[in-house]
Design an enzyme around this catalytic site. Sequence first.
Site, short mmCIF file in Angstrom:
data_model
loop_
_atom_site.label_atom_id
_atom_site.label_comp_id
_atom_site.label_asym_id
_atom_site.label_seq_id
_atom_site.Cartn_x
_atom_site.Cartn_y
_atom_site.Cartn_z
N LYS A 146 60.02 64.55 21.83
CA LYS A 146 60.60 63.37 21.94
C LYS A 146 60.01 62.54 20.77
O LYS A 146 58.71 62.34 20.83
CB LYS A 146 60.17 62.65 23.18
CG LYS A 146 60.69 63.12 24.42
CD LYS A 146 60.16 62.78 25.88
CE LYS A 146 61.21 62.83 26.91
NZ LYS A 146 60.43 62.45 28.23
N GLU A 167 69.82 58.06 33.93
CA GLU A 167 70.57 59.27 33.01
C GLU A 167 71.85 59.54 33.34
O GLU A 167 72.36 60.79 32.79
CB GLU A 167 69.37 60.31 32.79
CG GLU A 167 68.09 59.84 32.04
CD GLU A 167 67.14 61.18 31.71
OE1 GLU A 167 67.62 62.25 32.09
OE2 GLU A 167 66.23 60.83 31.05
#
Length: 398
Positions: A324, A201
């Site tokens: 999510k 990330e």
Amino acid sequence: MKINGARARIVLNAKAAPTIEVELNVSGHWARASVPAGTSAGKHEVKPWPPADNIDLAVSKAKRILENEVFPEILQGDWEPREVDEFLEQLDGTPDFRKIGGNTALAVSIAAMKAFSWDAGIPWYQAVANAYGFKSGPVKPLENFIGGGAHGGHTDIQEFLVAVKGTNMAEMVHTLSWAYRQTKELLKRADPHFVGALTLESAFVTELGTEDILNILSAIRTGLEELGYEVVLGVDVAAAELWDGKRYVWKSEGVERTTEEQLQYIRELATEHKLGYIEDPFHDDDFESFKRLQASVDAVVVGDDLFVTDEHRLQEGIGGALIKYNQRGTLLRTVRTVKRARELGMTVTVSHRSGETDDPFLAHFAVGVGADFAKIGAAGIRTVKLNELIRISEELER
Ligand code: PGA
Ligand code: ZN
């Protein structure tokens, strides 16, 4: 809206793995959407793809399902986004999308929302708000500055997170980008082995331990406070990755902790470093420990792998839900979870996955449902979504 054309292709996500991109044609415009993948995925998430021996075969199978079973249907008649999602859920017929795969469905679900937005002549975030009855509004970016765990790196804690409080998203994004670059400078000085490596990330990789990292982020906090900002420091422990069935195994630190010791330790970290956000401090079925921690810290305790964006798994006594959409498979199911979280008075954080794509839609979704935080990283492919927040910010300020 009438859908006049539909096509699917296989593209790459940030981990160089194949994923699906769908395009739907409405009034001559192609609306395009692609879907991400997780790494430290929760065991209660929907199945991302139809069953197959490997990811390449699974994604190819998803493309065939779209072309043979989904597109012929949606090219007939008139559709609202909600109806497209209901059709996808019916076509699959299982609670966890084990037949067609949640990602197969989600690519169509997002493309349909974008097509609807084009048809109505409104921005994507407004289309989300209109379709599902939300009040859109600015979100606070929550950025992963230092990381490890399943995302690659030395730390046992998967993510060390920073946010600033405010309402101007462009200003918050630029302020955090300064803080991210400052963090790199501080790591260079504090860690003799620092080489500038990044996790999946784009968080910095360091050999420093938890205490040293939190001290660096406290220095960042002080710097931001001097600029007049109120700061939120957080962690995503992603503790399911540490849990061996009996204990939490902190490999880098060379420590094993019972549930009780884990609770004690996280509580101490929270107090000592004034944490404002603690995600997944326990494994994905230990609701009770989440509640005990929440009752004894000021920070919001957030369930990611615990709740997996499933409205039926949300429980009172835990302060925040991570959202999510590919944990559930359609936007319709996802917004139901957001609504349930709000009914329970929870903080809502809309989140990216480690295997993101170049689709900026997540920024719109977060603003559209009026989330508190948008957890979308700090650099690399993450800037696709941060830059979209900057653009949306201009529209909201108008
Ligand atoms: P992911 O995890 O690798 O499954 O996307 C990110 C997170 O745990 O928040
Ligand atoms: Zn998480």
